[in-house]
Design a protein around this motif. Structure first.
Motif, mmCIF file in Angstrom:
data_model
loop_
_atom_site.group_PDB
_atom_site.id
_atom_site.type_symbol
_atom_site.label_atom_id
_atom_site.label_comp_id
_atom_site.label_asym_id
_atom_site.label_seq_id
_atom_site.Cartn_x
_atom_site.Cartn_y
_atom_site.Cartn_z
ATOM 1 N N ARG A 245 -18.026 8.131 -28.996
ATOM 2 C CA ARG A 245 -16.734 8.036 -28.336
ATOM 3 C C ARG A 245 -16.322 9.351 -27.688
ATOM 4 N NH1 ARG A 245 -12.067 10.049 -30.542
ATOM 5 N NH2 ARG A 245 -12.119 10.834 -32.701
ATOM 6 N N PRO A 246 -15.550 9.260 -26.591
ATOM 7 C CA PRO A 246 -15.048 10.479 -25.965
ATOM 8 C C PRO A 246 -13.914 11.084 -26.783
ATOM 9 C CG PRO A 246 -14.144 8.569 -24.881
ATOM 10 C CD PRO A 246 -15.150 8.048 -25.870
ATOM 11 N N LEU A 247 -13.663 12.357 -26.555
ATOM 12 C CA LEU A 247 -12.487 13.017 -27.116
ATOM 13 C C LEU A 247 -11.259 12.424 -26.427
ATOM 14 C CD1 LEU A 247 -11.929 15.739 -28.934
ATOM 15 C CD2 LEU A 247 -11.277 16.673 -26.705
ATOM 16 N N ILE A 248 -10.267 11.999 -27.205
ATOM 17 C CA ILE A 248 -9.057 11.410 -26.647
ATOM 18 C C ILE A 248 -7.975 12.486 -26.563
ATOM 19 C CG2 ILE A 248 -7.271 9.655 -26.887
ATOM 20 C CD1 ILE A 248 -10.037 8.550 -26.226
ATOM 21 N N VAL B 266 -12.443 23.981 -20.129
ATOM 22 C CA VAL B 266 -12.856 24.229 -21.516
ATOM 23 C C VAL B 266 -13.882 23.201 -21.965
ATOM 24 C CG1 VAL B 266 -12.082 24.280 -23.915
ATOM 25 C CG2 VAL B 266 -10.692 25.375 -22.139
ATOM 26 N N LEU B 267 -13.583 21.924 -21.733
ATOM 27 C CA LEU B 267 -14.451 20.863 -22.238
ATOM 28 C C LEU B 267 -15.741 20.760 -21.436
ATOM 29 C CD1 LEU B 267 -11.762 18.172 -23.058
ATOM 30 C CD2 LEU B 267 -12.888 19.761 -24.603
ATOM 31 N N ARG B 268 -15.675 21.108 -20.165
ATOM 32 C CA ARG B 268 -16.903 21.122 -19.360
ATOM 33 C C ARG B 268 -17.847 22.200 -19.866
ATOM 34 N NH1 ARG B 268 -17.905 23.595 -14.492
ATOM 35 N NH2 ARG B 268 -15.703 24.108 -14.257
ATOM 36 N N ILE C 5 -18.254 18.452 -23.674
ATOM 37 C CA ILE C 5 -17.585 17.415 -24.460
ATOM 38 C C ILE C 5 -16.985 16.383 -23.510
ATOM 39 C CG2 ILE C 5 -15.713 16.926 -26.078
ATOM 40 C CD1 ILE C 5 -16.060 19.736 -27.211
ATOM 41 N N ASP C 6 -17.395 15.143 -23.657
ATOM 42 C CA ASP C 6 -16.859 14.043 -22.868
ATOM 43 C C ASP C 6 -15.439 13.721 -23.339
ATOM 44 O OD1 ASP C 6 -16.803 11.957 -21.049
ATOM 45 O OD2 ASP C 6 -17.732 10.537 -22.441
ATOM 46 N N THR D 210 -11.380 12.750 -36.317
ATOM 47 C CA THR D 210 -12.740 12.698 -36.865
ATOM 48 C C THR D 210 -13.783 12.868 -35.772
ATOM 49 O OG1 THR D 210 -12.773 10.269 -36.651
ATOM 50 C CG2 THR D 210 -12.041 11.197 -38.761
ATOM 51 N N HIS D 211 -13.365 13.348 -34.588
ATOM 52 C CA HIS D 211 -14.337 13.511 -33.503
ATOM 53 C C HIS D 211 -15.401 14.538 -33.903
ATOM 54 C CE1 HIS D 211 -16.084 14.423 -29.580
ATOM 55 N NE2 HIS D 211 -15.609 13.252 -29.198
ATOM 56 N N PRO D 212 -16.670 14.243 -33.673
ATOM 57 C CA PRO D 212 -17.737 15.130 -34.153
ATOM 58 C C PRO D 212 -17.740 16.512 -33.522
ATOM 59 C CG PRO D 212 -18.620 13.394 -32.742
ATOM 60 C CD PRO D 212 -17.214 13.016 -33.037
ATOM 61 N N ASP D 213 -17.106 16.660 -32.361
ATOM 62 C CA ASP D 213 -17.092 17.967 -31.692
ATOM 63 C C ASP D 213 -15.807 18.742 -31.931
ATOM 64 O OD1 ASP D 213 -19.645 17.908 -30.476
ATOM 65 O OD2 ASP D 213 -18.895 16.578 -28.909
#
Length: 254
Positions: free
Chosen positions: A25-28, A56-58, A62-63, A218-221
């Motif tokens: 899943r993407p970061l929301i 930052v996310l690029r 991180i999607d 709980t996002h893995p990143d």
């Protein structure tokens, strides 16, 4: 691939997102829309915070997806439940720290400065409210400003609509008016009158705002994002990247 979404049905999107595995899943990211920080235009989510966060996310690969939700209460409920991973543009208080992690770095101070006509540069100063006693100040019913402002005994000209203040200033009906600085500069930039207004350097009030992380995420990143966020923001401050992004929305600083 980085994805941006605006003004979606949050229940449908979050349900669909959480049907996927945690690793997929993407970061929301979510925010209450407010130009020029985060808003929808021509079907795209834009704004200062969106572009800074995208950088930052690029860099971290991180999607993500962005939701614009016009309810601070709903934003906080979803963040507490871990269904939103990151919130944009939040001030710090003790209650929010119970369910949000704050970075060290802020790149946005929401200031209120006294705006004047550009032709009046150098005529007025503001270090204390007594400096403004000899001029006419615009003020709007219903805006709190600060207790010191209301108690300063200034020559106030009151209106009920804050949107009237800059027109009154440019027409010479008032000499100065306290306004939200970045929002006012954004409106002047897109309205083509940025060169007609200026503001006194010292803010009447100022507060730092942050992009913050849900403790329940709980996002893995998320650990990687929390660890690297401050470093990237400091680098973007130092190399002028954030100033360039701001200039896109409010014009050059000088």
């Amino acid at each position: 691939m980085l994805r941006k979404i605006g003004l979606f049905c949050i229940c449908c999107l979050l349900a669909a997102t959480w049907q996927t595995s945690a690793t997929a899943r993407p970061l929301i990211i979510a925010a209450n829309p407010q130009a020029p920080f985060k808003y929808e235009a021509d079907g795209q989510v834009r704004g200062i915070d969106i572009e800074v966060t995208d950088e930052v996310l690029r860099e971290l690969a991180i999607d993500y997806e962005v939701l614009l939700i016009e309810s601070d209460q709903r934003l906080q409920v979803e963040a507490k439940a871990g269904r939103i991973d990151m919130l944009l543009l939040y001030s710090e208080n003790e209650d929010r720290r119970t369910f949000l992690d704050y970075p060290n770095e802020s790149y946005i101070d929401l200031d209120w400065n006294f705006f004047i006509r550009a032709e009046d540069r150098g005529k007025f100063t503001f270090s204390k409210f007594d400096d403004l006693r000899s001029i006419t100040i615009g003020a709007t019913h219903g805006i709190s400003y600060t207790p010191e402002f209301w108690d300063a005994g200034l020559q106030l000209q009151l209106v009920s609509e804050n949107s009237l203040q800059i027109d009154k200033l440019l027409a010479g009906r008032i000499d100065a008016v306290p306004m939200n600085t970045i929002s006012t500069l954004h409106q002047a930039h897109i309205g083509g009158y940025r060169n007609k207004i200026d503001f006194l350097p010292k803010p009447m009030k100022s507060k730092a705002y942050y992009n913050v992380f849900s403790k329940a995420s709980t996002h893995p990143d998320m650990d990687k994002l929390k660890t690297e966020y401050d470093r990237i923001i400091r680098r973007m401050k130092d190399d002028g990247s954030i100033d360039q992004i701001k200039a896109t929305y409010i014009g050059p600083s000088s």
